[in-house]
Design a protein around this motif. Structure first.
Motif, PDB file in Angstrom:
ATOM      1  N   LEU A  45       0.829  -1.208   0.000  1.00 17.90           N
ATOM      2  CA  LEU A  45       0.000   0.000   0.000  1.00 17.90           C
ATOM      3  C   LEU A  45       0.863   1.258   0.000  1.00 17.90           C
ATOM      4  CD1 LEU A  45      -2.721  -1.165   2.543  1.00 17.90           C
ATOM      5  CD2 LEU A  45      -2.935  -1.004   0.049  1.00 17.90           C
ATOM      6  N   LEU A  46       1.992   1.190   0.702  1.00 19.27           N
ATOM      7  CA  LEU A  46       2.904   2.337   0.738  1.00 19.27           C
ATOM      8  C   LEU A  46       3.532   2.584  -0.628  1.00 19.27           C
ATOM      9  CD1 LEU A  46       4.565   1.652   4.180  1.00 19.27           C
ATOM     10  CD2 LEU A  46       2.969   3.484   3.621  1.00 19.27           C
ATOM     11  N   THR A  51       4.161   6.210  -5.167  1.00 17.75           N
ATOM     12  CA  THR A  51       4.015   6.500  -6.596  1.00 17.75           C
ATOM     13  C   THR A  51       3.204   7.780  -6.783  1.00 17.75           C
ATOM     14  OG1 THR A  51       4.163   4.154  -7.142  1.00 17.75           O
ATOM     15  CG2 THR A  51       3.162   5.586  -8.797  1.00 17.75           C
ATOM     16  N   GLY A  52       2.156   7.950  -5.999  1.00 23.43           N
ATOM     17  CA  GLY A  52       1.363   9.184  -6.060  1.00 23.43           C
ATOM     18  C   GLY A  52       2.165  10.399  -5.647  1.00 23.43           C
ATOM     19  N   ARG A  53       2.994  10.258  -4.617  1.00 24.57           N
ATOM     20  CA  ARG A  53       3.828  11.386  -4.161  1.00 24.57           C
ATOM     21  C   ARG A  53       4.822  11.798  -5.233  1.00 24.57           C
ATOM     22  NH1 ARG A  53       5.839  14.780  -0.497  1.00 24.57           N
ATOM     23  NH2 ARG A  53       8.063  14.825  -0.055  1.00 24.57           N
ATOM     24  N   GLY A  58       2.407  15.506  -3.695  1.00 22.51           N
ATOM     25  CA  GLY A  58       1.488  15.615  -2.556  1.00 22.51           C
ATOM     26  C   GLY A  58       1.735  14.556  -1.495  1.00 22.51           C
ATOM     27  N   ALA A  59       1.128  14.773  -0.346  1.00 23.64           N
ATOM     28  CA  ALA A  59       1.216  13.813   0.753  1.00 23.64           C
ATOM     29  C   ALA A  59       0.054  12.833   0.610  1.00 23.64           C
ATOM     30  CB  ALA A  59       1.152  14.529   2.096  1.00 23.64           C
ATOM     31  N   ALA A  66      -4.926   6.444   7.777  1.00 20.39           N
ATOM     32  CA  ALA A  66      -3.499   6.569   8.115  1.00 20.39           C
ATOM     33  C   ALA A  66      -3.203   7.967   8.662  1.00 20.39           C
ATOM     34  CB  ALA A  66      -2.637   6.290   6.900  1.00 20.39           C
ATOM     35  N   ASP A  67      -2.337   8.011   9.688  1.00 18.62           N
ATOM     36  CA  ASP A  67      -1.909   9.298  10.247  1.00 18.62           C
ATOM     37  C   ASP A  67      -0.480   9.610   9.826  1.00 18.62           C
ATOM     38  OD1 ASP A  67      -0.707   7.352  11.732  1.00 18.62           O
ATOM     39  OD2 ASP A  67      -1.293   8.138  13.681  1.00 18.62           O
ATOM     40  N   THR A  68      -0.055   9.046   8.703  1.00 21.66           N
ATOM     41  CA  THR A  68       1.282   9.259   8.161  1.00 21.66           C
ATOM     42  C   THR A  68       1.209   9.185   6.644  1.00 21.66           C
ATOM     43  OG1 THR A  68       3.589   8.550   8.301  1.00 21.66           O
ATOM     44  CG2 THR A  68       1.922   6.802   8.272  1.00 21.66           C
ATOM     45  N   HIS A  69       2.326   9.498   6.004  1.00 18.34           N
ATOM     46  CA  HIS A  69       2.421   9.431   4.544  1.00 18.34           C
ATOM     47  C   HIS A  69       3.875   9.212   4.155  1.00 18.34           C
ATOM     48  CE1 HIS A  69       3.183  13.603   5.653  1.00 18.34           C
ATOM     49  NE2 HIS A  69       3.991  13.642   4.608  1.00 18.34           N
ATOM     50  N   PRO A  70       4.131   8.708   2.959  1.00 15.64           N
ATOM     51  CA  PRO A  70       5.506   8.483   2.502  1.00 15.64           C
ATOM     52  C   PRO A  70       6.255   9.798   2.295  1.00 15.64           C
ATOM     53  CG  PRO A  70       3.980   7.169   1.212  1.00 15.64           C
ATOM     54  CD  PRO A  70       3.160   8.125   2.017  1.00 15.64           C
ATOM     55  N   VAL A  71       7.534   9.815   2.716  1.00 14.33           N
ATOM     56  CA  VAL A  71       8.378  10.992   2.502  1.00 14.33           C
ATOM     57  C   VAL A  71       9.632  10.667   1.697  1.00 14.33           C
ATOM     58  CG1 VAL A  71       7.563  12.209   4.563  1.00 14.33           C
ATOM     59  CG2 VAL A  71       9.524  10.674   4.736  1.00 14.33           C
TER      60      VAL A  71
END
Length: 195
Positions: A45-46, A51-53, A58-59, A66-71
């Motif tokens: 899922l990450l 890929t979207g980021r 965007g985040a 989720a309370d996080t996002h890929p950086v």
């Protein structure tokens, strides 16, 4: 009573005992497999969120709650590792992947960037890192390569990892890798310098 004359339990009672033991074994096996299975699914899922980021900067949350996002994404080619790094290094993000300590430099920016992960899942590969290995850190701004310059074991009760202005990547996990009890005070710290 002679030992050969012992009373044998009825077959039905033995069957129930066997079924009960089988269910207990399945429950224990399922419990032991839960954390690695969750970590593997989360990375899938990450990957989609990453890929979207990369596509729009965007985040992107990997799942709605989720309370996080890929950086960033870590790559250790010699060890066959490619992992999405999440914002935050608290308990919940670390359950799903390595996490960036938000008190450190933003991944890919100058300064000390600190990324943590669990020794028994996402950062188990740190056990095999050697001096001179290189790791790349991919961000929305591109790819930076780092070379391993130090590997240390420190006591978190007496040693703080400095977030100095030094341009470096620091990877942190619990020590020892084969510990049976969680939450020990020792940390394995891998320091990498930009190439």
């Amino acid at each position: 009573m002679h030992p050969r004359d012992k009373e044998v339990p009825p077959p039905a009672r033995r069957r129930w005992l066997g079924r009960g033991l089988m269910l207990a074994a399945l429950a224990l096996g399922g419990h032991a497999a839960w954390l690695p299975a969750k970590a593997l699914l989360a990375q899938q899922l990450l990957d989609q969120a990453w890929t979207g980021r990369v596509a729009d900067g965007g985040a992107h949350r990997p799942w709605p709650w989720a309370d996080t996002h890929p950086v960033a994404r870590l790559h250790a080619p010699r060890l066959g590792v490619s992992q999405v790094v999440l914002a935050g290094d608290a308990g919940r993000p670390l359950a799903f992947g390595p996490g960036w300590a938000e008190s450190s430099a933003v991944p890919g920016a100058p300064g000390t960037t600190i990324i943590s992960g669990h020794r028994d899942t996402h950062f188990a590969w740190l056990r095999d890192v050697r001096d001179g290995d290189w790791v790349s850190l991919e961000t929305g701004d591109g790819l930076r390569r780092y070379r391993v310059t130090a590997r240390d074991v420190v006591d978190s009760r007496t040693t703080r990892i400095a977030t100095s202005g030094t341009d470096q990547l620091v990877l942190v996990t619990c020590w020892p890798f084969d510990a049976t009890a969680p939450r020990g005070p020792l940390r394995y710290v891998v320091t990498l310098a930009p190439m």
